[in-house]
Design an enzyme around this catalytic site. Structure first.
Site, short mmCIF file in Angstrom:
data_model
loop_
_atom_site.label_atom_id
_atom_site.label_comp_id
_atom_site.label_asym_id
_atom_site.label_seq_id
_atom_site.Cartn_x
_atom_site.Cartn_y
_atom_site.Cartn_z
N HIS A 1 0.06 -2.15 -13.01
CA HIS A 1 0.91 -3.05 -12.20
C HIS A 1 0.46 -4.51 -12.34
O HIS A 1 0.53 -5.28 -11.39
CB HIS A 1 0.89 -2.66 -10.72
CG HIS A 1 1.45 -1.30 -10.44
ND1 HIS A 1 2.74 -1.09 -10.04
CD2 HIS A 1 0.88 -0.07 -10.52
CE1 HIS A 1 2.96 0.22 -9.88
NE2 HIS A 1 1.84 0.86 -10.16
N ASN B 1 6.80 3.03 -5.15
CA ASN B 1 7.45 2.79 -6.44
C ASN B 1 8.96 2.88 -6.28
O ASN B 1 9.45 3.30 -5.23
CB ASN B 1 7.01 3.85 -7.46
CG ASN B 1 5.66 3.52 -8.10
OD1 ASN B 1 5.17 2.40 -8.01
ND2 ASN B 1 5.08 4.51 -8.75
N HIS C 1 -3.63 -1.67 -0.32
CA HIS C 1 -4.54 -0.53 -0.21
C HIS C 1 -3.84 0.55 0.60
O HIS C 1 -3.43 0.30 1.75
CB HIS C 1 -5.82 -1.01 0.50
CG HIS C 1 -6.88 0.03 0.62
ND1 HIS C 1 -6.87 1.22 -0.10
CD2 HIS C 1 -8.00 0.08 1.39
CE1 HIS C 1 -7.94 1.92 0.23
NE2 HIS C 1 -8.64 1.26 1.13
FE1 HDE Z 1 -1.50 2.80 -7.93
N1 HDE Z 1 -3.00 1.52 -8.38
N2 HDE Z 1 -2.73 4.37 -8.34
N3 HDE Z 1 0.03 4.15 -7.63
N4 HDE Z 1 -0.24 1.31 -7.57
C1 HDE Z 1 -2.92 0.18 -8.32
O1 HDE Z 1 -4.51 -1.23 -7.34
C2 HDE Z 1 -4.06 4.29 -8.53
C3 HDE Z 1 -0.05 5.50 -7.66
C4 HDE Z 1 1.05 1.38 -7.12
O2 HDE Z 1 1.50 -4.91 -6.31
C5 HDE Z 1 -4.24 -0.49 -8.52
O3 HDE Z 1 -4.63 -3.36 -6.64
C6 HDE Z 1 -4.64 5.59 -8.66
C7 HDE Z 1 1.12 6.10 -7.11
C8 HDE Z 1 1.58 0.06 -6.94
O4 HDE Z 1 -0.68 -5.10 -6.16
C9 HDE Z 1 -5.22 0.69 -8.65
C10 HDE Z 1 -3.60 6.47 -8.54
C11 HDE Z 1 1.93 5.04 -6.77
C12 HDE Z 1 0.56 -0.81 -7.29
C13 HDE Z 1 -4.29 1.87 -8.56
C14 HDE Z 1 -2.40 5.69 -8.33
C15 HDE Z 1 1.24 3.84 -7.10
C16 HDE Z 1 -0.57 0.00 -7.67
C17 HDE Z 1 -4.30 -1.50 -9.61
C18 HDE Z 1 -3.65 7.98 -8.62
C19 HDE Z 1 3.35 5.11 -6.18
C20 HDE Z 1 0.62 -2.32 -7.35
C21 HDE Z 1 -4.55 -2.82 -8.93
C22 HDE Z 1 -4.46 8.57 -7.58
C23 HDE Z 1 3.41 5.71 -4.88
C24 HDE Z 1 0.23 -2.95 -6.07
C25 HDE Z 1 -4.55 -2.55 -7.53
C26 HDE Z 1 0.36 -4.45 -6.19
C27 HDE Z 1 -1.81 -0.52 -8.07
C28 HDE Z 1 -4.77 3.11 -8.62
C29 HDE Z 1 -1.13 6.28 -8.19
C30 HDE Z 1 1.82 2.55 -6.87
C31 HDE Z 1 -6.10 0.68 -9.90
C32 HDE Z 1 -6.11 5.90 -8.89
C33 HDE Z 1 1.39 7.59 -6.92
C34 HDE Z 1 2.98 -0.30 -6.48
O5 HDE Z 1 -6.12 0.70 -7.59
#
Ligand code: HDE
Length: 698
Positions: A68, A142, A333
């Site tokens: 993202h 999402n 978060h």
């Molecule tokens: Fe994320 N995801 N994600 N994700 N995600 C990040 O956090 C992660 C997942 C989503 O505009 C990171 O600040 C793991 C699902 C959005 O700043 C990170 C897993 C969904 C955004 C991270 C998931 C998301 C992130 C990268 C599996 C939809 C952007 C930078 C357990 C429901 C937020 C950050 C923004 C961002 C990890 C799965 C949506 C690395 C480990 C499911 C919208 O922390």
């Protein structure tokens, strides 16, 4: 001014009327040359002014998000319609219509790096930070309601597979490559999500025209401590609309900031994006009454089974002042929750609750990122957490612990409006094992396929053919097709034929035939033409009457018509007047508009017919299934532009022909009755997806 604005006021910096200083506040008189010995001598170490400037510059970047990375943000407010949800949750921001909660929303793509194009085939992030009076609540969702995997431990594998391949860092922001499809072929729980990703949902026309989903099942908790399962939905007021794949690829070159610009301009012009928050509620007693596991994030609950009930409206009404300070430094978060909301045991969600805090520590350089203005709660913050990088609060007093007797016991432990964890009885063996209830990988992929209209299916087949067609290893193409046959045999055969692998021979896994009409974009339009962009192609000798009437009416109904000519300035009309040109045609392209109008006037038509750029503009709009209206001599141009491949014009002037092209060949002074309404209907329907465009060269 909303609460958040007020709270940011102390930190906003406006340099108007100031004089230049160093970081230490020392005024400087000369910033163009560094301090040297003589005119041609070496630069001095004591040039603190240059060293400070360069050092700061060297440290201007922070690591981009692992996923993202490319995003766009805006502020707004959320207000509940009424208090019906109070029966289920104590969260005031969801239940008190008198309270408008400030929000910051960040939309994003997933795979590309920070400078990548907006219109790639990808999931879009839809992350909302609610600055509630009870603390910050982040709904980090999402635009697709399911996910690729169901256990967070697989996330690094998935992301490594979809990101550019490690040996050559190709391709940027694209899923059409071997490693992603290799992963998919070996991890069939991805199939449902891949169906969504191959659909038009992965190509939103605008952030303002896509849904948002919390994805996981969460929990609401009421005053009595009772829990209710909940799924969160955002529905856009403008309906759900998408780009066409060829168009999306071209926009990536013509305007890589297409979605970002759209969001920014909409807010600047007062066309505020609006979304309705809705919830699907499931009583705890009904947890096991579904044919899928509610803790499995690769599944939805069909809206026909559990309706989405409206809760309130979010309006985004303010752009950021500074992209880095706000959009880049915002730290979402999933574990930022407030009383009235709690987690479930969804293993994907549980791992996210670890990951987001961890990632902010490295990205924002320490544990005090909640003090960055965009992350600051409007609720009072009173903790004993101290020191650390970038600490900007000056805590007074000598105690930093509870309980204490030296500071009057403060901060004290509150006994009301506190967060109390939902009490859930959990028992079991410590195991590392996939839940049996998570092992249905195909039935909802089939449900999605069955729910699509014909044109949506055509787009899905074309997308699989494109993506797999870019995969070099034939065994991967074959393996994906073998999974697809378990989704739908006909789909698999069509894809196999397109990518040159063996079509599955028999339907070993009959399609269950169930569908959920709410999943189709065809059922998610709203009839609005607000903020749709319409290109009007003009040249000297244009017949002004009819087109001026059309443009005025489009504006009145909220659309954005723009006059385009070969050069900026103005064009002369038949009657000797002038029309002001909004943009030179070579700075734009038909892919940047929702519809095209070709006005009349023999001389104008003759000029445009000799302008390859104009002719391509028209042909491409037809190719991308856009509404096209032609008036007078403009009608002939449309046929010419498309080499008469289709019968493109109707002659009655009031209704579009079967290909959705509206023509009024004999309109010279005024438009036929019904012409404008027909054009607006077509624009509201967004595209004429049934138009047979394959033979049109563009
Ligand atoms: Fe994320 N995801 N994600 N994700 N995600 C990040 O956090 C992660 C997942 C989503 O505009 C990171 O600040 C793991 C699902 C959005 O700043 C990170 C897993 C969904 C955004 C991270 C998931 C998301 C992130 C990268 C599996 C939809 C952007 C930078 C357990 C429901 C937020 C950050 C923004 C961002 C990890 C799965 C949506 C690395 C480990 C499911 C919208 O922390």
């Amino acid at each position: 001014m909303d609460d958040k604005q007020r709270q940011m006021d102390g930190v906003r910096v406006n340099l108007a009327g100031t004089v230049l200083t160093t970081q230490q506040g020392v005024r400087v008189d000369h910033t163009d040359d560094s301090l040297t010995i003589g005119e041609r001598g070496p630069t001095l170490l004591e040039d603190f002014q240059a060293r400070e400037k360069i050092t700061h510059f060297d440290h201007e970047r922070i690591p981009e998000r692992v996923v993202h990375a490319r995003g766009s943000g805006a502020y707004g407010t959320f207000t509940p319609y009424n208090d019906w949800l109070a029966e289920y949750t104590v969260a005031e921001f969801l239940t008190d219509p008198a309270v408008s909660t400030p929000v910051f929303v960040r939309f994003s793509t997933v795979a590309g790096s920070r400078g990548s194009a907006d219109t790639v085939r990808d999931v879009r992030g839809f992350a909302t930070k609610f600055y509630t009076r009870a603390g910050n609540y982040d709904l980090v969702g999402n635009n697709i309601p399911v996910f690729f995997i169901h256990d967070g431990i697989k996330f690094p594998d998935f992301v490594h597979a979809v990101k550019p391949e490690p040996h050559n860092e190709i391709p940027q922001a694209a899923s059409a490559h071997d490693t992603l499809w290799d992963f998919v072929s070996l991890q069939p729980e991805t199939m449902h999500m891949m169906m969504w990703l191959m659909s038009d949902r992965a190509l939103p026309r605008s952030f303002r025209m896509m849904q948002g989903f919390g994805v996981h099942t969460f929990r609401l908790v009421n005053a009595a401590g009772q829990g209710t399962f909940v799924k969160f939905h955002w529905k856009p007021a403008l309906g759900v609309h998408s780009l066409e794949w060829d168009e999306a690829q071209k926009i990536a070159g013509k305007d890589p900031d297409f979605n970002r610009r759209d969001l920014w301009e909409a807010i600047e012009t007062g066309e505020f994006p609006e979304y309705e928050l809705g919830v699907q509620l499931v009583a705890e007693a009904d947890e096991h009454s579904f044919d899928v596991d509610l803790l499995d994030a690769t599944k939805i609950i069909p809206e026909e089974q559990v309706p989405v009930r409206p809760v309130g409206r979010m309006i985004l009404n303010r752009n950021t002042d500074n992209f880095f300070a706000e959009t880049e430094q915002v730290a979402f978060h999933t574990a930022n929750i407030v009383p009235g909301i709690d987690f479930t045991n969804d293993p994907l969600l549980q791992m996210r609750n670890f990951s987001y805090l961890d990632t902010q520590l490295i990205r924002l350089g320490g544990p005090n990122f909640a003090q960055i203005p965009v992350n600051r709660p409007i609720a009072e913050v009173s903790t004993n957490q101290r020191d650390g990088y970038h600490q900007s609060r000056v805590h007074q007093g000598r105690t930093a612990y509870v309980k204490n007797s030296l500071s009057g016991g403060c901060p004290a432990i509150a006994d009301e409006r506190v967060f109390r964890h939902y009490q859930e009885r959990v028992e079991g063996h410590k195991i590392r094992k996939r839940a049996r209830s998570f092992q249905d990988y195909y039935s909802q992929a089939t449900l999605f396929w069955n729910s699509m209209s014909d044109w949506e299916r055509e787009h899905i087949v074309a997308a699989f053919r494109f993506e797999l067609g870019k995969v070099d290893h034939m065994h991967i193409r074959q393996a994906v097709v073998e999974h697809l046959t378990r989704v739908d045999h006909r789909l698999a055969v069509q894809v196999a034929e397109g990518v040159g692998v063996k079509p599955p021979t028999e339907e070993a896994h009959p399609n269950h035939g169930r569908s959920s009409p709410a999943l189709s974009q065809a059922n998610n339009a709203t009839g609005s033409i607000r903020s749709r962009k319409v290109a009007v192609l003009v040249a000297d000798g244009v017949e002004a009457g009819p087109v001026t009437a059309l443009v005025a009416e489009l504006r009145k109904r909220g659309a954005v018509p723009e006059l385009l000519a070969a050069t900026n300035g103005a064009v002369r009309t038949v009657a000797g007047g002038e029309l002001t040109v909004d943009r030179a045609m070579n700075t734009m392209a038909s892919v940047l508009y929702d519809a095209v109008v070709v006005p009349g006037g023999d001389a104008a038509a003759a000029t445009l017919s000799g302008d390859g750029y104009a002719m391509h503009f028209i042909a491409e709009a037809i190719k991308h299934a856009k509404p096209v209206a032609a008036i007078g001599a403009g009608v002939g141009l449309v046929g010419l532009a498309t080499a008469n491949v289709l019968t493109l014009t109707s002659t009655d002037g009031a209704t579009a022909n079967e290909h959705g092209v509206l023509g009024a060949p004999s309109a010279t002074t005024e438009l036929p009755e019904g012409f404008i309404d027909s054009f607006c209907d077509s624009l509201a329907a967004h595209r004429v997806w049934t138009r047979p465009t394959a033979a049109i060269p563009a």
